[in-house]
Design an enzyme around this catalytic site. Structure first.
Site, PDB file in Angstrom:
ATOM      1  N   THR A 100       5.652  -1.433   4.583  1.00 38.11           N
ATOM      2  CA  THR A 100       4.321  -0.860   4.324  1.00 38.11           C
ATOM      3  C   THR A 100       3.558  -1.746   3.332  1.00 38.11           C
ATOM      4  O   THR A 100       2.379  -2.082   3.546  1.00 38.11           O
ATOM      5  CB  THR A 100       4.433   0.589   3.795  1.00 38.11           C
ATOM      6  OG1 THR A 100       5.345   1.298   4.620  1.00 38.11           O
ATOM      7  CG2 THR A 100       3.087   1.279   3.811  1.00 38.11           C
TER       8      THR A 100
ATOM      9  N   LYS B  88       4.324  14.813  11.394  1.00 41.09           N
ATOM     10  CA  LYS B  88       4.637  14.688   9.971  1.00 41.09           C
ATOM     11  C   LYS B  88       5.391  15.931   9.531  1.00 41.09           C
ATOM     12  O   LYS B  88       5.250  16.991  10.143  1.00 41.09           O
ATOM     13  CB  LYS B  88       3.335  14.604   9.159  1.00 41.09           C
ATOM     14  CG  LYS B  88       3.524  14.013   7.785  1.00 41.09           C
ATOM     15  CD  LYS B  88       3.439  12.507   7.841  1.00 41.09           C
ATOM     16  CE  LYS B  88       3.701  11.855   6.507  1.00 41.09           C
ATOM     17  NZ  LYS B  88       3.347  10.434   6.535  1.00 41.09           N
TER      18      LYS B  88
ATOM     19  N   ASN C  16       7.821   2.855  -3.089  1.00 40.58           N
ATOM     20  CA  ASN C  16       8.131   1.833  -2.093  1.00 40.58           C
ATOM     21  C   ASN C  16       6.907   1.013  -1.650  1.00 40.58           C
ATOM     22  O   ASN C  16       6.991  -0.211  -1.521  1.00 40.58           O
ATOM     23  CB  ASN C  16       8.790   2.554  -0.909  1.00 40.58           C
ATOM     24  CG  ASN C  16       9.015   1.666   0.263  1.00 40.58           C
ATOM     25  OD1 ASN C  16       8.215   1.659   1.192  1.00 40.58           O
ATOM     26  ND2 ASN C  16      10.069   0.889   0.216  1.00 40.58           N
TER      27      ASN C  16
ATOM     28  N   LYS D 127       6.026  10.759  15.761  1.00 41.25           N
ATOM     29  CA  LYS D 127       6.573   9.829  14.773  1.00 41.25           C
ATOM     30  C   LYS D 127       5.799  10.001  13.483  1.00 41.25           C
ATOM     31  O   LYS D 127       4.568  10.021  13.492  1.00 41.25           O
ATOM     32  CB  LYS D 127       6.409   8.388  15.294  1.00 41.25           C
ATOM     33  CG  LYS D 127       7.016   7.347  14.369  1.00 41.25           C
ATOM     34  CD  LYS D 127       8.486   7.147  14.639  1.00 41.25           C
ATOM     35  CE  LYS D 127       9.219   6.450  13.517  1.00 41.25           C
ATOM     36  NZ  LYS D 127       9.635   7.353  12.394  1.00 41.25           N
TER      37      LYS D 127
ATOM     38  N   GLY E  63      10.808   8.208   6.249  1.00 38.50           N
ATOM     39  CA  GLY E  63      10.508   8.432   4.846  1.00 38.50           C
ATOM     40  C   GLY E  63       9.024   8.616   4.578  1.00 38.50           C
ATOM     41  O   GLY E  63       8.166   8.346   5.425  1.00 38.50           O
ATOM     42  N   ASP E  64       8.740   9.111   3.393  1.00 34.70           N
ATOM     43  CA  ASP E  64       7.385   9.209   2.850  1.00 34.70           C
ATOM     44  C   ASP E  64       7.603   9.483   1.356  1.00 34.70           C
ATOM     45  O   ASP E  64       8.718   9.264   0.857  1.00 34.70           O
ATOM     46  CB  ASP E  64       6.605  10.358   3.531  1.00 34.70           C
ATOM     47  CG  ASP E  64       5.097  10.272   3.285  1.00 34.70           C
ATOM     48  OD1 ASP E  64       4.431   9.493   3.976  1.00 34.70           O
ATOM     49  OD2 ASP E  64       4.579  10.961   2.383  1.00 34.70           O
TER      50      ASP E  64
ATOM     51  N   LYS F 206      -3.199   6.235  13.397  1.00 36.40           N
ATOM     52  CA  LYS F 206      -2.478   5.111  12.800  1.00 36.40           C
ATOM     53  C   LYS F 206      -1.439   4.567  13.791  1.00 36.40           C
ATOM     54  O   LYS F 206      -1.350   3.366  14.025  1.00 36.40           O
ATOM     55  CB  LYS F 206      -1.782   5.591  11.526  1.00 36.40           C
ATOM     56  CG  LYS F 206      -1.068   4.489  10.768  1.00 36.40           C
ATOM     57  CD  LYS F 206      -0.039   4.992   9.769  1.00 36.40           C
ATOM     58  CE  LYS F 206      -0.569   6.027   8.819  1.00 36.40           C
ATOM     59  NZ  LYS F 206       0.295   6.161   7.617  1.00 36.40           N
TER      60      LYS F 206
ATOM     61  N   SER G 109       8.952   0.967  11.745  1.00 35.62           N
ATOM     62  CA  SER G 109       9.806   2.061  12.220  1.00 35.62           C
ATOM     63  C   SER G 109       9.930   1.991  13.748  1.00 35.62           C
ATOM     64  O   SER G 109      11.006   2.212  14.306  1.00 35.62           O
ATOM     65  CB  SER G 109       9.209   3.422  11.841  1.00 35.62           C
ATOM     66  OG  SER G 109       9.552   3.769  10.527  1.00 35.62           O
TER      67      SER G 109
HETATM   68  N1  GLU Z   1       5.421   7.771   5.964  1.00 39.21           N
HETATM   69  C1  GLU Z   1       4.965   6.542   6.543  1.00 39.21           C
HETATM   70  C2  GLU Z   1       3.529   6.706   6.987  1.00 39.21           C
HETATM   71  O1  GLU Z   1       2.772   7.411   6.357  1.00 39.21           O
HETATM   72  C3  GLU Z   1       5.923   5.995   7.592  1.00 39.21           C
HETATM   73  C4  GLU Z   1       6.212   6.909   8.744  1.00 39.21           C
HETATM   74  C5  GLU Z   1       7.293   6.366   9.707  1.00 39.21           C
HETATM   75  O2  GLU Z   1       7.835   5.313   9.473  1.00 39.21           O
HETATM   76  O3  GLU Z   1       7.538   7.098  10.675  1.00 39.21           O
HETATM   77  O4  GLU Z   1       3.075   6.133   7.938  1.00 39.21           O
END
Ligand code: GLU
Length: 448
Positions: free
Chosen positions: A209, A126, A240, A90, A165-166, A114, A380
């Protein structure tokens, strides 16, 4: 030589050309020393550190697409599936010209810990591309996203790997990618999170976030008998994370006075007008100059090298919400000189290693991104739960769970730091608490 030093040396040799990945591994392994030393024989025999620093697999692929002039463009796509000991991979998809394997690996590595901290069953991964969404038309964005997903779809799935997203990937991009996945696989499944509300998305995911960052910051301050109400904040970024951090900070009675984008920053001593910021960034997708033009109290400053940007102002709380290594040692010195109380990271690894050390040594309450920005990925995971039961929860239900998760994360990292004799070191606490759960699962699952 200690087991940690041995593995650090190996990782540095094998990945000499990956500075961001090495920075992330060094921070984590250094802070895990008390846990590793206490279990050295078991971990060494099972090569826990060698396994946790080597991704399960790293996928790189060509992404060809046609621009509005009929010209074929080629970008590089990535997905690093790092560790699935506690759940499906994830993590987000970053679209930014700076993206390379080192950056995706650092982000994927951080995501392991995390995601473990969220208390939910998700592994670490990622992805992304060096594609630059800036200035592209909607059709070009769609062409890129469809091509990217055509290849990525071979490696992901609701129970395998669930991207999101990121930086550079928001609701529009997730929509185009979801549509393409559905066409190729023929299944409507929760393969991505951050989906639209009419097709499987979760309420409060957009805010998660930023809101989560403030829930955690509030828990941290409360624990130190500090009231967040009335505190001024420096926020960096205007995406965001920053927007919803500013919104929640205001709801809690604090006053954010800055934000920034890639070309400059805003100082608005009256407090950021979050509705105007949303209009400029979410609706018009414009630069912050438009914010300044519409707001008499705001100063706009062009970004120049060597300047402190948003970190030069006298504030109580610093909330870096832009990108990696945006707060360096000089910035940290400035913040300390101005009496900052806490630094809590909304972005991934925004503070350099020496700046982190300086802040901690000077009594600043510091919580790194792995804990502080975990609210996004946690929500998420709540979206995945809703998809599995084919139901959607109310905003209040999701937001309530998010608040609970962030308070639990704070309690867990604080407790882990105490257990290993480093009370108040929330960087170590986060790494230790995240690591313990993953290692337990890895040991139970044997050599894999
Ligand atoms: N990009 C976000 C992070 O750095 C969310 C990742 C997600 O929701 O899978 O954690």
């Amino acid at each position: 030589m200690s087991y940690v030093d041995e593995v650090l040396e190996q990782v540095k040799k094998k990945n000499a050309d990956q500075p961001e990945f090495l920075q992330a591994v060094t921070e984590v392994l250094d802070s895990l020393r008390p846990v590793i030393d206490a279990n050295e024989e078991l971990y060494r025999k099972n090569a826990i550190l060698e396994r946790i620093t080597e991704p399960d697999r790293q996928i790189m692929f060509r992404v060809p697409w046609v621009d509005d002039n009929g010209q074929v463009q080629v970008n590089r796509g990535f997905r690093v599936q790092f560790n699935n000991a506690i759940g499906p991979y994830k993590g987000g998809l970053r679209l930014h010209p700076s993206v390379n394997l080192s950056i995706i690996k650092f982000l994927g590595f951080e995501q392991i810990f995390k995601n473990s901290l969220t208390t939910l069953p998700i592994g670490g991964g990622k992805g992304g591309s060096d594609f630059d969404p800036k200035g592209k038309s909607d059709r070009e964005i769609m062409a890129f996203c469809q091509s990217f997903m055509t290849e990525l779809s071979k490696y992901i799935g609701a129970d395998v790997d669930v991207p999101a997203g990121d930086i550079g990937t928001g609701a529009r991009e997730i929509g185009f990618m979801f549509g393409q996945y559905k066409r190729i696989q023929g299944t409507f499944e929760g393969v991505l999170t951050g989906k639209g509300l009419t097709w499987g998305g979760s309420l409060a995911r957009t805010q998660a976030t930023g809101y989560g960052l403030l829930y955690l910051t509030n828990a941290l301050l409360k624990d130190h008998n500090i009231d967040i109400a009335g505190k001024t904040c420096a926020v960096s970024g205007s995406g965001n994370v920053a927007i919803y951090a500013i919104e929640k900070a205001q709801q809690l009675g604090a006053k954010p006075v800055t934000c920034s984008d890639s070309t400059g920053w805003i100082y608005d001593p009256e407090g950021i007008d979050v509705e105007l910021l949303k209009e400029v960034k979410e609706v018009k997708r414009a630069r912050l100059t438009e914010y300044a033009a519409a707001r008499p109290s705001a100063e706009y400053h062009e970004k120049k090298n060597g300047e402190h940007g948003v970190w030069q102002y006298k504030v109580d709380l610093a909330l870096p919400c832009a990108t990696q290594n945006e707060l360096d040692l000089e910035d940290a010195k400035m913040l300390v000189a101005n009496g900052v109380l806490s630094v809590t990271e909304g972005a991934n690894m925004p503070t350099t290693l020496d700046a982190t050390k300086y802040l901690q040594e000077n009594g600043v309450l510091f919580v790194g991104g792995k804990a502080a920005n975990a609210g996004g990925v946690a929500t998420s995971a709540l979206e995945m739960s809703q998809n599995s039961e084919r139901l959607s929860w109310t905003f209040e239900e999701v937001d309530g769970k998010l608040k609970n998760i962030m308070e639990t994360i704070y309690a867990n990292i604080s407790d882990a730091a105490k257990r290993y004799g480093v009370e108040g070191d929330y960087v170590a606490g986060a790494n230790i608490a995240g690591f313990e759960k993953v290692v337990d699962a890895m040991l139970a699952q044997g050599v894999c």
